[in-house]
Enzyme design. Sequence first.
Site, PDB file in Angstrom:
ATOM      1  N   SER A 142       0.828  -1.203   0.000  1.00  0.00           N
ATOM      2  CA  SER A 142       0.000   0.000   0.000  1.00  0.00           C
ATOM      3  C   SER A 142       0.862   1.253   0.000  1.00  0.00           C
ATOM      4  CB  SER A 142      -0.896   0.002   1.243  1.00  0.00           C
ATOM      5  OG  SER A 142      -1.539   1.250   1.413  1.00  0.00           O
ATOM      6  N   TYR A 167      -2.553  -0.424   9.987  1.00  0.00           N
ATOM      7  CA  TYR A 167      -2.735  -0.956   8.631  1.00  0.00           C
ATOM      8  C   TYR A 167      -1.449  -0.817   7.826  1.00  0.00           C
ATOM      9  CZ  TYR A 167      -4.091  -1.084   3.719  1.00  0.00           C
ATOM     10  OH  TYR A 167      -4.147  -1.359   2.375  1.00  0.00           O
TER      11      TYR A 167
END
Length: 350
Positions: A142, A167
């Site tokens: 990501s 995350y």
Amino acid sequence: MKVLITGTAGFIGMHLAEKLLERGDEVVGLDSINDYYEVQLKYDRLRKTGIDPASIDYGNLVSSEKYPGYRFIQLQLEDKEGVMKLFAEQKFDKVVNLAAQAGVRYSLTNPDAYIQANIVGFLNLLEACRHHQIKHLAYASSSSVYGTNTHMPFSTAHNVDHPVSLYAASKKSNELMAHTYSHLFGLPTTGLRFFTVYGPWGRPDMALFLFTKAILEDKPIQVFNFGEMKRDFTYVDDIVEGVVRIVDRPPVADPTWDPDTGDASKSKAPYTVYNIGNSNPVRLMDFIQAIEESLGKEAKKEMLPIQPGDVPATFADTTPLEKEIGYKPATSVSDGIQRFIDWYREYYNA
């Protein structure tokens, strides 16, 4: 090529499965079908690929009614025994891991979900790939891994040791774990740092989905950082095209790579990382304006400060992707938004 794609009830996973099936690959799709967001949307994505939700039986493969080369299994990556059994039976050539607990803000209140799905689940996948001679593991990382980095555009050569959400930390951990398996066991791995993916069949927790729904329902939208956020919005078809090209090009070990001076995205091991982004950051207010123009309706805006875990801007340097893979995403935000809204109106009869 026989490919396992994890996360095929998800947004990117569904599109990738269709792309590989349409070019003739054999695909096994895997998803836990959790309830992080509306399960009905996940079932409808599966229906689009010919999987009847009524036929789904945890741990057992079901065949697509649309694609002869497609089968699906509901399985959690945390289920190590189930994952190992699947790999032993199916003899995959390559694996694309798109399954994950997504979302930055959700990680602030539900950290355990990220450790189980993104760390434990990924470890089980690495172990399965190691023991079953997988030729290439490509996995979703990501843009969140860039964390506090403010040097733009974000380059895979930059330091990513300062994440600002769990995350992001879990995605950085995936890259570290992948390198370890590439180094120790010669497993070719490629990390895919996606930049703000959007498009038809997207996730309901993402900005475009939330904004469109609220505007159509005459409800206010929450505009964080007072609209001064910038995001490198990347259309889903561009992401998928990049993933397909990368899957076809496993990394090779580079014995000349120097750990002191070498590019951080490379290694002596068969390991690499790529950014996949549009390389064109858009102000949040401009993004909202494009939605308003497409809908023919003005949004009611609630201006708010930046949320914990968010970063003010993202901007992908895709130079290695262009040089090594020969690909650069190119769909404009205005075109991508229009395609999403056309889908949204049809799907929700809005």
